[in-house]
Motif scaffolding. Sequence first.
Motif, short mmCIF file in Angstrom:
data_model
loop_
_atom_site.label_atom_id
_atom_site.label_comp_id
_atom_site.label_asym_id
_atom_site.label_seq_id
_atom_site.Cartn_x
_atom_site.Cartn_y
_atom_site.Cartn_z
N UNK A 66 0.85 -1.19 0.00
CA UNK A 66 0.00 0.00 0.00
C UNK A 66 0.88 1.23 0.00
N UNK A 67 0.72 2.05 -1.05
CA UNK A 67 1.53 3.26 -1.23
C UNK A 67 0.69 4.54 -1.20
N UNK A 68 -0.63 4.39 -1.17
CA UNK A 68 -1.57 5.51 -1.10
C UNK A 68 -2.70 5.14 -0.16
N UNK A 69 -3.27 6.16 0.49
CA UNK A 69 -4.47 5.98 1.28
C UNK A 69 -5.35 7.21 1.10
N UNK A 70 -6.62 7.09 1.48
CA UNK A 70 -7.55 8.20 1.32
C UNK A 70 -8.53 8.24 2.48
N UNK A 71 -9.24 9.37 2.56
CA UNK A 71 -10.35 9.49 3.49
C UNK A 71 -11.34 10.50 2.94
N UNK A 72 -12.54 10.50 3.52
CA UNK A 72 -13.60 11.44 3.15
C UNK A 72 -14.00 12.20 4.41
N UNK A 73 -13.97 13.52 4.36
CA UNK A 73 -14.16 14.31 5.59
C UNK A 73 -15.61 14.40 6.05
N UNK A 74 -16.57 14.26 5.13
CA UNK A 74 -17.96 14.53 5.51
C UNK A 74 -18.90 13.34 5.36
N UNK A 75 -18.39 12.21 4.97
CA UNK A 75 -19.30 11.10 4.70
C UNK A 75 -18.69 9.75 5.07
N UNK A 76 -19.56 8.83 5.38
CA UNK A 76 -19.14 7.44 5.53
C UNK A 76 -19.03 6.85 4.12
N UNK A 77 -18.36 5.73 4.03
CA UNK A 77 -18.31 4.98 2.77
C UNK A 77 -18.73 3.56 3.06
N UNK A 78 -19.51 2.99 2.15
CA UNK A 78 -19.93 1.61 2.28
C UNK A 78 -19.34 0.80 1.13
N UNK A 79 -18.94 -0.43 1.45
CA UNK A 79 -18.37 -1.33 0.44
C UNK A 79 -18.99 -2.71 0.64
N UNK A 80 -19.44 -3.30 -0.47
CA UNK A 80 -20.04 -4.63 -0.45
C UNK A 80 -19.30 -5.53 -1.43
N UNK A 81 -18.51 -6.50 -0.93
CA UNK A 81 -17.84 -7.43 -1.84
C UNK A 81 -18.86 -8.39 -2.46
N UNK A 82 -18.82 -8.51 -3.79
CA UNK A 82 -19.85 -9.28 -4.49
C UNK A 82 -19.42 -10.67 -4.93
N UNK A 83 -18.18 -10.83 -5.38
CA UNK A 83 -17.78 -12.12 -5.95
C UNK A 83 -16.71 -12.85 -5.15
N UNK A 84 -16.24 -12.25 -4.08
CA UNK A 84 -15.16 -12.85 -3.29
C UNK A 84 -15.13 -12.17 -1.93
N UNK A 109 -16.01 -11.05 4.66
CA UNK A 109 -16.66 -12.08 3.86
C UNK A 109 -17.53 -11.49 2.74
N UNK A 110 -17.60 -12.20 1.64
CA UNK A 110 -18.48 -11.84 0.53
C UNK A 110 -19.88 -11.58 1.06
N UNK A 111 -20.56 -10.58 0.52
CA UNK A 111 -21.93 -10.20 0.88
C UNK A 111 -22.04 -9.53 2.25
N UNK A 112 -20.92 -9.09 2.81
CA UNK A 112 -20.94 -8.35 4.07
C UNK A 112 -20.73 -6.88 3.74
N UNK A 113 -21.72 -6.07 4.08
CA UNK A 113 -21.66 -4.63 3.80
C UNK A 113 -20.89 -3.94 4.92
N UNK A 114 -19.82 -3.27 4.55
CA UNK A 114 -18.99 -2.51 5.48
C UNK A 114 -19.42 -1.06 5.42
N UNK A 115 -19.55 -0.44 6.56
CA UNK A 115 -19.81 1.00 6.64
C UNK A 115 -18.66 1.62 7.43
N UNK A 116 -17.79 2.37 6.71
CA UNK A 116 -16.68 3.06 7.36
C UNK A 116 -17.12 4.46 7.74
N UNK A 117 -16.74 4.88 8.93
CA UNK A 117 -17.06 6.23 9.39
C UNK A 117 -16.30 7.27 8.56
N UNK A 118 -16.80 8.50 8.58
CA UNK A 118 -16.09 9.61 7.93
C UNK A 118 -14.69 9.72 8.52
N UNK A 119 -13.76 10.09 7.68
CA UNK A 119 -12.36 10.35 8.04
C UNK A 119 -11.52 9.11 8.31
#
Length: 163
Positions: A66-84, A109-119
């Motif tokens: 990992x050579x880069x990282x990011x964040x969002x100051x005003x919003x959460x982000x959700x990620x749902x792995x679909x095939x793995x 795990x696949x089909x687990x929705x992650x909700x990351x907090x802002x920042x």
Amino acid sequence: MKKIKVEKLTKEAFAPFGTYYDYANPTGHALCGELHRFFPDRLTAYHQGQVAFSPILVKKPAQMKVTQIEYHTTTCEMILPLNDDMILHVAEPSAGKPITDQTKAFLVPKNTLIKMNACVWHLAPLPANCDELCAMIILPECTYMNDCIVVDLKEDEQFIIEK
């Protein structure tokens, strides 16, 4: 170079970064009909305005460096792995200064929705097993243009994720 071991996703371990729900194995009280069981409001997020559902494809690298990282100051982000299952690295908010020595990596795990907090520091999820992960990113419309701070890590801040 720092090495981060992937750990099992648990509510307690992930709590500083957000929450999650396993949609493939719903639990809790359901509203039931003759043919259905509906599990309402298992994960919620507030967004003023349009919400976008965007697919992301991520190839499995030879080395998870990992050579880069990011964040969002005003919003959460959700990620749902679909095939793995996916590997997600995160670090707690730190006022814009990377703290990669406190980064954790989780096996989601696949089909687990992650909700990351802002920042919360993160970047694209990585495939755990397959050659290319397909996941759904859920963010307010145009977050990638309006609220996405990407930081190139100095060499001593970079890390390798190990399974």
